[in-house]
Every structure is written in C-alpha cells, then in structure tokens.
Write an enzyme that holds these catalytic residues in place. Structure first.
Site, PDB file in Angstrom:
ATOM      1  N   ASP A   1       0.865  -1.176   0.000  1.00 34.22           N
ATOM      2  CA  ASP A   1       0.000   0.000   0.000  1.00 34.22           C
ATOM      3  C   ASP A   1       0.908   1.235   0.000  1.00 34.22           C
ATOM      4  O   ASP A   1       1.829   1.332   0.826  1.00 34.22           O
ATOM      5  CB  ASP A   1      -0.844  -0.051   1.286  1.00 34.22           C
ATOM      6  CG  ASP A   1      -1.916   1.014   1.320  1.00 34.22           C
ATOM      7  OD1 ASP A   1      -1.814   2.009   0.581  1.00 34.22           O
ATOM      8  OD2 ASP A   1      -2.864   0.845   2.118  1.00 34.22           O
TER       9      ASP A   1
ATOM     10  N   GLY B   1       1.522   4.279  -9.530  1.00 30.78           N
ATOM     11  CA  GLY B   1       0.503   3.791  -8.590  1.00 30.78           C
ATOM     12  C   GLY B   1      -0.387   4.909  -8.080  1.00 30.78           C
ATOM     13  O   GLY B   1      -0.183   6.080  -8.374  1.00 30.78           O
TER      14      GLY B   1
ATOM     15  N   SER C   1      -6.338   6.532  -9.822  1.00 28.38           N
ATOM     16  CA  SER C   1      -6.104   6.986 -11.202  1.00 28.38           C
ATOM     17  C   SER C   1      -7.325   7.648 -11.840  1.00 28.38           C
ATOM     18  O   SER C   1      -7.319   7.903 -13.048  1.00 28.38           O
ATOM     19  CB  SER C   1      -5.656   5.806 -12.067  1.00 28.38           C
ATOM     20  OG  SER C   1      -6.714   4.881 -12.156  1.00 28.38           O
TER      21      SER C   1
ATOM     22  N   ASN D   1      -3.165  15.046 -17.385  1.00 28.97           N
ATOM     23  CA  ASN D   1      -3.727  16.274 -17.962  1.00 28.97           C
ATOM     24  C   ASN D   1      -4.713  16.930 -16.991  1.00 28.97           C
ATOM     25  O   ASN D   1      -5.010  18.116 -17.119  1.00 28.97           O
ATOM     26  CB  ASN D   1      -4.390  15.967 -19.302  1.00 28.97           C
ATOM     27  CG  ASN D   1      -5.701  15.220 -19.171  1.00 28.97           C
ATOM     28  OD1 ASN D   1      -6.768  15.830 -19.105  1.00 28.97           O
ATOM     29  ND2 ASN D   1      -5.662  13.889 -19.101  1.00 28.97           N
ATOM     30  N   HIS D   2      -5.206  16.160 -16.003  1.00 28.89           N
ATOM     31  CA  HIS D   2      -6.170  16.740 -15.067  1.00 28.89           C
ATOM     32  C   HIS D   2      -5.525  17.728 -14.093  1.00 28.89           C
ATOM     33  O   HIS D   2      -6.243  18.443 -13.388  1.00 28.89           O
ATOM     34  CB  HIS D   2      -6.962  15.628 -14.373  1.00 28.89           C
ATOM     35  CG  HIS D   2      -7.756  14.847 -15.376  1.00 28.89           C
ATOM     36  ND1 HIS D   2      -8.846  15.379 -16.022  1.00 28.89           N
ATOM     37  CD2 HIS D   2      -7.546  13.623 -15.918  1.00 28.89           C
ATOM     38  CE1 HIS D   2      -9.300  14.499 -16.909  1.00 28.89           C
ATOM     39  NE2 HIS D   2      -8.533  13.427 -16.867  1.00 28.89           N
TER      40      HIS D   2
ATOM     41  N   TYR E   1      -8.350  14.551  -7.870  1.00 26.02           N
ATOM     42  CA  TYR E   1      -7.349  13.704  -8.530  1.00 26.02           C
ATOM     43  C   TYR E   1      -6.322  14.593  -9.258  1.00 26.02           C
ATOM     44  O   TYR E   1      -5.110  14.436  -9.076  1.00 26.02           O
ATOM     45  CB  TYR E   1      -8.066  12.760  -9.495  1.00 26.02           C
ATOM     46  CG  TYR E   1      -7.185  12.089 -10.514  1.00 26.02           C
ATOM     47  CD1 TYR E   1      -6.263  11.117 -10.145  1.00 26.02           C
ATOM     48  CD2 TYR E   1      -7.282  12.425 -11.867  1.00 26.02           C
ATOM     49  CE1 TYR E   1      -5.456  10.502 -11.096  1.00 26.02           C
ATOM     50  CE2 TYR E   1      -6.486  11.801 -12.826  1.00 26.02           C
ATOM     51  CZ  TYR E   1      -5.575  10.853 -12.428  1.00 26.02           C
ATOM     52  OH  TYR E   1      -4.777  10.245 -13.371  1.00 26.02           O
TER      53      TYR E   1
ATOM     54  N   LYS F   1      -2.177  15.373  -8.692  1.00 31.72           N
ATOM     55  CA  LYS F   1      -1.133  15.300  -9.723  1.00 31.72           C
ATOM     56  C   LYS F   1      -0.331  16.610  -9.756  1.00 31.72           C
ATOM     57  O   LYS F   1       0.893  16.593  -9.927  1.00 31.72           O
ATOM     58  CB  LYS F   1      -1.754  15.002 -11.089  1.00 31.72           C
ATOM     59  CG  LYS F   1      -2.434  13.637 -11.165  1.00 31.72           C
ATOM     60  CD  LYS F   1      -1.449  12.510 -10.935  1.00 31.72           C
ATOM     61  CE  LYS F   1      -2.050  11.144 -11.150  1.00 31.72           C
ATOM     62  NZ  LYS F   1      -1.096  10.044 -10.911  1.00 31.72           N
TER      63      LYS F   1
ATOM     64  N   SER G   1      -4.483   7.544 -22.125  1.00 23.58           N
ATOM     65  CA  SER G   1      -3.729   6.376 -22.582  1.00 23.58           C
ATOM     66  C   SER G   1      -4.629   5.150 -22.542  1.00 23.58           C
ATOM     67  O   SER G   1      -4.942   4.621 -21.473  1.00 23.58           O
ATOM     68  CB  SER G   1      -2.465   6.173 -21.750  1.00 23.58           C
ATOM     69  OG  SER G   1      -1.623   5.277 -22.435  1.00 23.58           O
TER      70      SER G   1
HETATM   71  C1  15L Z   1      -6.515  10.263 -16.522  1.00 26.24           C
HETATM   72  O1  15L Z   1      -5.671  10.832 -15.829  1.00 26.24           O
HETATM   73  C2  15L Z   1      -7.136   8.998 -16.080  1.00 26.24           C
HETATM   74  O2  15L Z   1      -6.231   8.178 -15.368  1.00 26.24           O
HETATM   75  C3  15L Z   1      -7.754   8.217 -17.215  1.00 26.24           C
HETATM   76  O3  15L Z   1      -8.639   7.272 -16.659  1.00 26.24           O
HETATM   77  C4  15L Z   1      -8.488   9.118 -18.228  1.00 26.24           C
HETATM   78  O4  15L Z   1      -9.610   9.647 -17.647  1.00 26.24           O
HETATM   79  C5  15L Z   1      -7.563  10.208 -18.693  1.00 26.24           C
HETATM   80  O5  15L Z   1      -7.002  10.905 -17.623  1.00 26.24           O
HETATM   81  C6  15L Z   1      -8.238  11.217 -19.646  1.00 26.24           C
HETATM   82  O6  15L Z   1      -8.248  12.402 -19.324  1.00 26.24           O
HETATM   83  O7  15L Z   1      -8.711  10.806 -20.697  1.00 26.24           O
END
Ligand code: 15L
Length: 273
Positions: free
Chosen positions: A54, A75, A78, A114-115, A138, A142, A168
């Site tokens: 973990d 990890g 996501s 990208n988020h 999320y 990042k 991806s």
């Molecule tokens: C991400 O960061 C996610 O892990 C993935 O599941 C997608 O949602 C991707 O971004 C995206 O923006 O298409």
C-alpha cells in the site's frame, strides 16, 4: 553503479499502464521490483519480483526502493474520487515515494495527468510551464506531485520527470482523444528514455502521442531524448464530431472530469491566457 544500471521500482504494476510498462522494461533487460495494492495478473518476467504493498505504508515503500536507481511511480488513485480516497495513496503516497528516492539517490518518473491542468479551455495551446488548473481532487494530487518533484530537486537534488498523461487507452474513443491520446507504446518508450537519460533535473513533459490536434506545445522532451512515434490522427475521420451533450466536458481540456461534482452552471471566464 549509475542510476541507469540499478534496479527499477514500478508502482501501479498491476494497472493497465503498469502491465504494459512491465512487459516493455523487462524485455529491455531491466530488473524490475513490481508493486501494487492489487495482485499482479500476468506472469512475472524472469529476474523481476512482485510485492503487494500500500502506498500509504511508508516503511514498505522504503524497503521496496532499496537498491533501486529509478522509481517509475504509476501507482495510486487513477480517476476522480472523493478527497478522502485520494489523500492516502496520492498525497501521502507521493511523499513516501520521494522520501524513498531521496534515501536511495534514485530518479522519480511520475505519472502525472492532464487533469493537473484540466480547467484550461480546449481552444488554448499550452506549454508545460503553464498555470496549473486542476479539475478535481485527482488532478490536484497530480499538480501536488509535480510540485513535490520541483521541491525535492531544489532541496535534495532528487532527479525527476513528470509526464502529464492525456488519455492512454488501447485506442482513442472520442473527439477529445484526437488531442489527448497517448499510445501504450509511446508511454513505454517514454519510461525507457526517462530511465536511461544520462542527465535529468526536474522536467515536465506532455504525455501525448504525435497528434495533429494536440492542445499541448513546448516541454522538456528533448532533454531526455524522447519523442512520440504514434498518433491519433488516423482516427480523425471516425471520431470527429463524437462529442457529449455536456458544455463543461466539451469546453475544458480535462473533458468529463471538469464536470464531476461541478456546482457552477455557467462556464468560468478564463483565468489565464
Ligand atoms: C486520466 O488521468 C485517467 O487516469 C484516465 O482514466 C483518463 O480519464 C484520462 O485521464 C483522460 O483524461 O482521458
């Protein structure tokens, strides 16, 4: 031993990208220490080992990183989740990864997203040093991971490369992905290049294939000698016009994540141009 010739720790090994990276890096002869909270679903490549752990367990991460020259950190949570679910794996977990890297003098390759910049509008063309504009908890984790890399470079000399991955997937599925798609092959080749690069400081690279409609411009890719070779362009005829009905999803680079739990009903005026 140099950073490049030492073992590689891969977190998130059992995930969709982790499994691809495992196969690629093992085929290239890297000795991998694989870890994930979920069991590893494939055969473990010769010379590699898998350890269930973990990311919230700092002692376990320190032990796993022993003797490793690179940590490929894929990890953690996501997808967008409530803050309480993001906190331990993505926030505390990153601290554990960077502390382990500091102790081992290891390089960190961080799967950002990208988020981290998801509330920039799709009409913008961004360079990697653009303003961070996370589109949820999320994405915020990042952005935190990228900044943690900066801090550990300046304070402790921990080399790091953050790859701000778009979408991806086995193949692009909608119009947005014509801009954000990153093939599995490009992810794997990036991981290899970032691991073997002789000189790394604290770099940020857009994680996308060679897409003509990309939202993204300048970054640090040349410094590690990597460039994508795949492209979403071949899907343009079939995916152009494949949109949702949602205005936020269609306005922002983060797509559907920009709309999760959103309580505004209008589109915010752009903060940065
Ligand atoms: C991400 O960061 C996610 O892990 C993935 O599941 C997608 O949602 C991707 O971004 C995206 O923006 O298409």
């Amino acid at each position: 031993m140099t950073t490049q010739s030492r073992k590689v720790l891969l977190t998130g090994a059992s995930g969709a990208l982790g499994r691809q990276i495992t196969r690629h890096m093992a085929a290239k002869g890297f000795q991998l220490v694989l870890t994930d909270i979920a069991p590893f679903p494939d055969e473990i490549p010769p010379g590699c080992s898998f350890h269930k752990a973990d990311l919230a367990d700092g002692m376990a991460i320190l032990r796993l990183a022993e003797g490793c020259g690179t940590i490929l950190h894929f990890g953690g949570c996501s997808v967008e989740r409530p803050f309480s679910e993001v906190l331990m794996p993505n926030i505390a977990g990153l601290y554990h990864i960077y502390e382990a890297a500091r102790r081992e003098k290891a390089r960190v390759i961080f799967a950002s997203s990208n988020h981290a910049i998801g509330f920039h509008e799709r009409s913008e063309k961004l360079d990697a040093d653009c303003q961070m504009l996370p589109d949820g908890y999320y994405g915020l984790s990042k952005a935190y991971g990228e900044l943690m890399g900066r801090m550990y470079w300046y304070k402790h000399g921990v080399e790091n490369v953050s790859i701000r991955i778009g979408s991806s997937l086995p193949e692009p599925r909608n119009e947005r992905a014509l801009s954000t798609y990153m093939s599995f092959g490009d992810v794997c080749r990036f991981c290899e290049a970032a691991t073997v690069a002789s000189h790394v400081e604290s770099y940020t690279i857009w994680g996308a294939s060679n897409n003509a409609r990309s939202y993204w411009g300048a970054d640090d890719r040349e410094k590690i000698g990597w460039a994508p070779t795949d492209s979403a362009d071949g899907y343009a005829a079939q995916l152009t016009g494949v949109k949702t009905q949602d205005i936020a999803t269609e306005t922002y680079q983060g797509g559907p994540y920009a709309d999760i739990d959103r309580t505004r009903t209008d589109i915010a005026k752009p903060l940065f141009k």
